[in-house]
Design an enzyme around this catalytic site. Structure first.
Site, short mmCIF file in Angstrom:
data_model
loop_
_atom_site.label_atom_id
_atom_site.label_comp_id
_atom_site.label_asym_id
_atom_site.label_seq_id
_atom_site.Cartn_x
_atom_site.Cartn_y
_atom_site.Cartn_z
N THR A 160 15.78 -52.63 37.39
CA THR A 160 14.69 -53.59 37.62
C THR A 160 13.82 -53.13 38.79
O THR A 160 14.34 -52.72 39.83
CB THR A 160 15.28 -54.98 37.92
OG1 THR A 160 16.15 -55.34 36.85
CG2 THR A 160 14.17 -56.03 38.03
N GLU A 366 23.07 -58.57 35.40
CA GLU A 366 24.07 -58.77 36.46
C GLU A 366 25.43 -59.16 35.86
O GLU A 366 26.19 -59.94 36.43
CB GLU A 366 23.58 -59.75 37.52
CG GLU A 366 22.37 -59.16 38.24
CD GLU A 366 22.20 -59.56 39.68
OE1 GLU A 366 23.20 -59.96 40.30
OE2 GLU A 366 21.08 -59.43 40.18
N1 COS Z 1 35.08 -57.76 45.02
C1 COS Z 1 35.77 -56.77 45.64
N2 COS Z 1 36.48 -55.85 44.96
C2 COS Z 1 36.50 -55.94 43.63
C3 COS Z 1 35.81 -56.94 42.92
C4 COS Z 1 35.08 -57.88 43.68
N3 COS Z 1 34.38 -58.87 43.08
N4 COS Z 1 36.00 -56.77 41.60
C5 COS Z 1 36.81 -55.69 41.46
N5 COS Z 1 37.09 -55.20 42.69
C6 COS Z 1 37.96 -54.05 42.99
C7 COS Z 1 39.35 -54.32 42.48
O1 COS Z 1 40.11 -55.02 43.45
C8 COS Z 1 39.85 -52.94 42.25
O2 COS Z 1 40.21 -52.38 43.50
P1 COS Z 1 41.52 -51.44 43.66
O3 COS Z 1 41.28 -50.21 42.85
O4 COS Z 1 41.57 -51.16 45.13
O5 COS Z 1 42.68 -52.24 43.14
C9 COS Z 1 38.61 -52.19 41.78
O6 COS Z 1 37.51 -52.92 42.26
C10 COS Z 1 38.54 -52.08 40.27
O7 COS Z 1 38.60 -53.39 39.77
P2 COS Z 1 38.94 -53.74 38.26
O8 COS Z 1 40.16 -52.99 37.85
O9 COS Z 1 38.91 -55.21 38.10
O10 COS Z 1 37.68 -53.06 37.52
P3 COS Z 1 37.30 -53.00 36.01
O11 COS Z 1 36.93 -51.61 35.68
O12 COS Z 1 38.31 -53.72 35.16
O13 COS Z 1 35.91 -53.83 35.97
C11 COS Z 1 34.51 -55.74 35.79
C12 COS Z 1 35.77 -55.14 36.36
C13 COS Z 1 34.49 -55.74 34.26
C14 COS Z 1 34.50 -57.18 36.30
C15 COS Z 1 33.29 -54.96 36.35
O14 COS Z 1 33.21 -53.67 35.79
C16 COS Z 1 31.97 -55.67 36.10
O15 COS Z 1 31.62 -56.60 36.81
N6 COS Z 1 31.23 -55.20 35.07
C17 COS Z 1 29.88 -55.70 34.86
C18 COS Z 1 28.93 -54.87 35.62
C19 COS Z 1 27.64 -55.55 35.83
O16 COS Z 1 27.59 -56.71 36.22
N7 COS Z 1 26.56 -54.83 35.58
C20 COS Z 1 25.27 -55.33 35.81
C21 COS Z 1 24.57 -54.37 36.70
S1 COS Z 1 23.34 -55.10 37.65
S2 COS Z 1 21.93 -55.53 36.34
#
Ligand code: COS
Length: 383
Positions: A160, A366
């Site tokens: 964006t 997001e």
């Molecule tokens: N705050 C702090 N740390 C976070 C967190 C948060 N909200 N969410 C995840 N983490 C950390 C986890 O604790 C984990 O850390 P460790 O490796 O130290 O254990 C690490 O990040 C990986 O987390 P997780 O295993 O949950 O990751 P996933 O690959 O399963 O992904 C989702 C989690 C699906 C929630 C994430 O990829 C996501 O939000 N995807 C959408 C992306 C998005 O919003 N894109 C839009 C872009 S802006 S237009």
């Protein structure tokens, strides 16, 4: 004994009144043209900048307005009520700078936040890639250590305000063998050699807000452009989204409010069968549902904003819930507004159809609302 809890403070309502006045005069009049032409709403940007509403969240120590998370949400809501594309100016400035505010060095903050506060530069956020959308950790953009800096190569998609923004927070893997723990965040400048931009995406809505790919072709970055420590980028990206999903919820609330206002005006003027259509119970029930969903969305959004300001432990859950609920509500409310305007609602002579198209993106960006439900369910099951 007076009871003053659970009420928006007067100073926040004063901010709302000031932004609303400015938007009625100087943002709403540009909304149809910016949508039709697909051009960045420069006049709206200039008006928001004059009112110090273009990046209200920047702390005063960096020359910003120092608005708290609730005030920032109210600003975004009010701008979105007039023009969703323009509301992405304060919203994306917050998204782009949040990694710096959460994890950046004092030196990076001093260098990059004041130009944004002054309105001399905007700041975008580069996380998604062609093959890494919901699965953000699967990104392929690489930053390879080279002497006293890094060399950045890759492609980011759906960015964006790309091309208009001067600065970009870019997430890249610095250690591919470490998965999400091998991702780091950097500040990249538009003028850094090797930075390029794709063509404008042709979108359903928010057409005035440019969305482009951003290319990094051997971009050399000094090591001090890294935000936080190596390998902390994914955590910073996720923490950022916890805060800024609240701003998308606010945007959705604003779009929905604009649609409800329009529908109310229309149904109290439009006459059929010898009376205004607002007198029919079928219409009244629709209005009641729209108002009820909007009120619930706003309350959840403001509660999430308060949690964002206090950085509370359950912000992750509340940010996802507010974004998901408010955007679903906005989609329903704007669709109902089109319905209430009948044939007129289906034409671009009225803004209802634009609001419906603009609302759709709030269910997608997001993090899709399916991802928000993943985040919420994980919190409910695992804390
Ligand atoms: N705050 C702090 N740390 C976070 C967190 C948060 N909200 N969410 C995840 N983490 C950390 C986890 O604790 C984990 O850390 P460790 O490796 O130290 O254990 C690490 O990040 C990986 O987390 P997780 O295993 O949950 O990751 P996933 O690959 O399963 O992904 C989702 C989690 C699906 C929630 C994430 O990829 C996501 O939000 N995807 C959408 C992306 C998005 O919003 N894109 C839009 C872009 S802006 S237009």
């Amino acid at each position: 004994m007076t009871f003053d809890a659970y009420r928006i403070p007067e100073e926040h309502e004063a901010i709302r009144a000031a932004v609303r006045d400015l938007c009625v005069d100087k943002v709403a009049p540009n909304a149809a043209a910016t949508d039709e032409k697909g051009e960045f709403p420069q006049a709206s940007f200039d008006a928001l900048r004059a009112g110090d509403f273009h990046a209200p969240h920047i702390p005063t120590e960096y020359g910003g307005a120092g608005a708290d998370a609730l005030a920032t949400a109210i600003v975004i809501e009010e701008v979105a009520r007039a023009c969703a594309a323009s509301s992405l100016i304060p919203a994306v400035n917050k998204l782009g700078t949040m990694p710096l505010l959460l994890a950046g060095s004092a030196q990076l903050k001093r260098r990059y936040l004041p130009p944004v506060a002054r309105g001399d530069a905007m700041f975008s956020y580069c996380l998604s890639e062609p093959e890494a959308g919901s699965d953000a950790a699967a990104m392929r953009t690489r930053a390879v250590r080279d002497g006293d800096g890094y060399v950045l190569d890759g492609v980011k998609r759906w960015i964006t305000n790309a091309g208009v923004s001067e600065y970009y927070t870019v997430f890249a893997t610095t250690d591919p063998s470490a998965g999400s723990r091998g991702i780091s965040a950097f500040v990249v400048e538009k003028s850094d050699p090797g930075v390029g931009f794709g063509a404008l995406e042709k979108k359903l809505g928010i057409k005035g807000s440019p969305t482009r790919e951003v290319y990094f072709d051997g971009v050399r970055l000094p090591a001090d452009r890294m935000i936080g420590a190596p390998g902390e980028g994914f955590r910073t990206a996720m923490r950022t989204l916890d805060h800024t999903r609240v701003t998308i919820a606010a945007q959705a609330v604003g779009i929905a409010q604009g649609a409800l206002d329009l529908a109310l005006e229309y149904v109290t003027q439009r006459e059929q069968f010898g009376k205004t259509v607002a007198t029919f119970q079928g219409i009244q029930f629709m209005l009641a549902d729209m108002g009820m969903k909007l009120a619930a969305a706003r309350q959840l959004t403001y509660a999430a904003a308060a949690k964002s300001e206090r950085d509370e432990a359950d912000l992750r859950y509340f940010g996802a819930a507010a974004k998901c609920f408010a955007s679903d509500a906005a989609m329903q409310i704007t669709t109902d507004a089109v319905q209430l305007l009948g044939g007129y609602g289906y034409t671009s002579d009225f803004p209802a159809e634009r609001m419906m198209r603009d609302a759709k993106i709030t269910q997608i960006y997001e993090g899709t609302n399916q991802i928000q439900r993943v985040v919420m369910a994980r919190h409910l099951l695992h804390g």
